[in-house]
Write an enzyme that holds these catalytic residues in place. Structure first.
Site, PDB file in Angstrom:
ATOM      1  N   ASP A 243       0.858  -1.176   0.000  1.00 30.48           N
ATOM      2  CA  ASP A 243       0.000   0.000   0.000  1.00 30.48           C
ATOM      3  C   ASP A 243       0.904   1.239   0.000  1.00 30.48           C
ATOM      4  O   ASP A 243       2.090   1.139   0.322  1.00 30.48           O
ATOM      5  CB  ASP A 243      -0.891  -0.047   1.244  1.00 30.48           C
TER       6      ASP A 243
ATOM      7  N   ASP B 238      -1.785  -0.947   6.073  1.00 32.92           N
ATOM      8  CA  ASP B 238      -1.960  -0.434   7.433  1.00 32.92           C
ATOM      9  C   ASP B 238      -3.391  -0.036   7.760  1.00 32.92           C
ATOM     10  O   ASP B 238      -3.725   0.155   8.931  1.00 32.92           O
ATOM     11  CB  ASP B 238      -1.047   0.780   7.656  1.00 32.92           C
TER      12      ASP B 238
ATOM     13  N   ASP C 178      -7.366  -2.080   4.032  1.00 36.56           N
ATOM     14  CA  ASP C 178      -6.378  -3.075   3.602  1.00 36.56           C
ATOM     15  C   ASP C 178      -6.671  -4.462   4.168  1.00 36.56           C
ATOM     16  O   ASP C 178      -6.052  -5.446   3.740  1.00 36.56           O
ATOM     17  CB  ASP C 178      -4.964  -2.654   4.042  1.00 36.56           C
TER      18      ASP C 178
END
Length: 687
Positions: free
Chosen positions: A388, A580, A584
């Protein structure tokens, strides 16, 4: 070898509890795990209470470990002295009185300190229907040696077995020391400021909103918000980093951090049982429940292997009577006993779980938590890491760069509404707006707040619809806007009010200082990198180019990320995903290995992930892969060592070419070598 603090089962179980209810071994003070479903002490282990003085916890534990090590060697030392005296009387200082029953009694007395605990364990194993245990093998072999008059060898075999077992216990305790340190971080008491007075009470009784006073050198018991202007904290227990971390007023401080400088005040934000450290402890205690495929194979193998060698030993003792003309029962029984000693699968069933636990310990020492040894194996095989962007590769700390509000609207009114809406969110973008505009006006009310994953926020303000998010949110509600704004090379937050485009805010996020180094190390490890983000493709591509990431995709919804990871898995095999945020969690669950940033990461991401990086540093991603690969390498080395040496000596023993001394080396010696090889991962540096 006998039941010790690391096991074939590698399961964390309860022997005694310290003041916090955390599990520790009664003898060494270390986090305990056992080789069977039942709770069992090492043979000869004395049970005692082990209290913790939080002011001097580490010093106390070192003293206890030292005294425990001394006690562990007492029984083998007694047997060794008696054995050496007997060998001297047999060979160098012959005495007429040292013969017959006196000689036998002397050797029996030398045997009892090391042999009796193992005989008891053999009896316990039989009662628990585990007939073919290593304890029974050692008992049969040594009692058989007594039966054929090989007294010195009988005592020597059990003595070396006990010494090897003792070193094994100490090795395991050392391997667990890093994890044990996590169990001593929270103090029992906290100092609460109430009505201008300082009151000491149990940490469990502190509630959200309590103001705590923290002295220099004192540990924080609960997650909190710093009220003082600034303070420096030692965060090593949580992050593995010894460098002090300076916190400012309003920033989050976590349980386990140690105040280094001035007296400070904090406001409790999380219940004692829900703190980050509580969740970390639960992860640690649950770690071994998921075993690596290699461990599972060895467990199954040993259950088949051990009875086979027992029957083979019986065959070696009895079958030659039908084929050998000069058959002597005692000679062939001796060969069978040697075969039994060699066959003990100790090196495999102990050193392999210890190898994985050593890897988990090395990782925790560096601020990386694995939820199971199977994820060490999986991460060792990963060839593609998907990451990410926000909060993973970038700091997740946004600053407003540009603010544009259409002339048709009152700037202060729109920003006031936006600030009130964003105050309902914990997203870093919301924090940036709040930091820029200040605390929201209490008189401004927004209702029916709805978070649309991957798009933004929707609410009613003054009876009119308010939208704050990306341009996909405006597209979703068919609101037209200036298409030129999509070409801005920054993250843009679009604003729409009463179904009309009202303006935008541009914000910038800085790349983490170690992100480029992390990507570079991943490439050196032969790992392909991909970045996925819900941010604008233009911004995502810019960050990817800066970090030299192989491929990058922007404008993705959570389900788009899942689909991308599925595609990568289909094309390129095992995939690790690093994220995080709450959004996600789905892709963390779908990936082969989910890695969560645990410092700023959401609880949902941390709970879903298989690996947690406590300090949010991207450089820990390649480090985790290195630890996984090194652990796998050590485990394979131990398997080859154990099988290779045992196979050679088993053949020699069956042919009468190996004595009990070679058998001792093949059993205890190989186990010790394998253990030393397993624990060396604790000393390795992973840069």
């Amino acid at each position: 070898m006998s039941k010790i603090c690391c096991s074939t089962d590698n399961r964390l179980e309860l022997t005694k509890k310290n003041d916090h209810g955390h599990q520790y071994d009664t003898e060494t003070g270390q986090l305990c795990c056992h080789p069977s479903e039942s709770v069992a002490k090492r043979p000869g282990m004395r049970e005692e209470d082990h209290s913790h003085d939080h002011g001097h916890g580490h010093e106390h534990s070192h003293e206890t470990a030292g005294s425990s090590a001394f006690r562990l060697f007492v029984q083998p030392a007694i047997s060794l002295i008696l054995l050496l005296a007997a060998i001297g009387l047999d060979n160098y200082f012959r005495q007429d009185w040292f013969a017959g029953w006196v000689r036998l009694l002397w050797y029996v007395v030398a045997y009892i300190p090391v042999g009796l605990p193992v005989i008891k364990e053999a009896a316990d194993s039989i009662r628990s229907k585990d007939l073919f245990s290593e304890f029974l093998l050692m008992t049969l072999a040594t009692i058989g040696a007594f039966a054929i008059g090989e007294y010195p060898e009988a005592v020597a075999v059990m003595l070396f077995y006990a010494v090897g077992e003792t070193f094994q216990t100490l090795a395991v305790s050392r391997a667990k020391r890093n994890i044990k340190m996590l169990l001593d971080q929270r103090p029992d008491k906290v100092t609460v400021l109430q009505d201008g007075k300082l009151i000491t009470k149990p940490a469990e009784q502190a509630v959200i909103g309590d103001v705590l006073q923290l002295k220099p050198g004192e540990k924080l018991a609960l997650d909190a918000e710093l009220l003082s202007e600034s303070a420096s904290f030692n965060t090593a227990a949580l992050t593995g980093e010894s460098k002090p971390d300076t916190k400012r007023k309003g920033e989050t401080v976590l349980a386990g951090m140690i105040n280094l400088t001035v007296v400070c005040q904090v406001r409790v934000t999380t219940a004692y049982s829900d703190s980050k450290l509580s969740k970390i402890l639960k992860l640690v205690q649950d770690t071994a429940s998921q075993k690596a495929p290699t461990e599972l194979f060895i467990l199954k193998f040993s259950k088949i292997y051990t009875p086979i060698v027992v029957y083979l030993a019986i065959a070696i003792a009895l079958m030659p009577a039908f084929f050998v003309n000069d058959y002597v029962f005692s000679d062939w029984l001796y060969r069978a006993l040697v075969f039994l000693v060699i066959s003990c699968p100790c090196a495999l069933v102990i050193s392999i779980p210890l190898g994985y636990f050593g890897g988990i310990g090395a990782a925790s020492k560096n601020g990386i938590l694995f939820k199971g040894s199977n994820f060490l194996d999986a991460l060792a095989k990963v060839q593609h890491v998907v990451m990410d962007k926000t909060g993973t590769l970038t700091a997740g700390v946004f600053n407003i760069q540009e603010l544009f509000i259409s002339n048709e609207y009152d700037r202060d009114e729109i920003l006031g509404l936006v600030n009130a809406l964003e105050s309902q969110s914990t997203h870093p973008i919301a924090t940036a707006i709040r930091n820029y505009w200040g605390e929201p006006d209490a008189q401004i009310r927004v209702h029916n707040v709805e978070e649309i994953p991957g798009h933004g926020l929707r609410a009613l303000a003054n009876g009119k619809e308010l939208l704050v998010g990306n341009f996909k949110l405006l597209d979703r509600y068919n609101i037209s806007y200036d298409l030129a704004t999509q070409k801005i090379a920054s993250t843009v937050v679009a604003i729409a009010y009463d179904r009309h485009y009202a303006g935008y805010v541009t914000i910038a996020d800085s790349v983490k200082t170690d992100a480029a180094d992390a990507v570079s190390k991943l490439h050196k490890l032969g790992v392909h990198t991909t970045m996925l983000s819900g941010d604008k493709s233009l911004v995502v591509r810019q960050v990817a180019d800066q970090l030299q990431i192989n491929s990058a995709y922007g404008d993705l919804l959570p389900e788009d990320k899942v689909n991308k990871v599925k595609d990568i898995r289909t094309e390129q095999g095992l995939v690790a995903f690093v994220g995080d945020g709450v959004n996600d969690a789905p892709v963390l669950a779908w990936s082969d290995v989910g890695i969560a940033m645990g410092g700023l990461g959401s609880d949902a991401a941390i709970e879903t992930a298989d690996v947690v990086i406590q300090d949010d540093m991207p450089s820990k991603i390649p480090m985790a892969i290195q630890i996984g690969r090194q652990t796998k390498r050590i485990v394979l080395q131990n398997i080859v060592l154990a099988f290779g040496v045992k196979a050679v000596v088993l053949i020699l023993g069956a042919g009468g070419l190996a004595t009990m001394w070679e058998a001792v080396f093949a059993d205890v010696g190989v186990a010790l070598l394998a253990i030393l090889n397993a624990v060396r991962i604790q000393r390795m540096r992973f840069d």
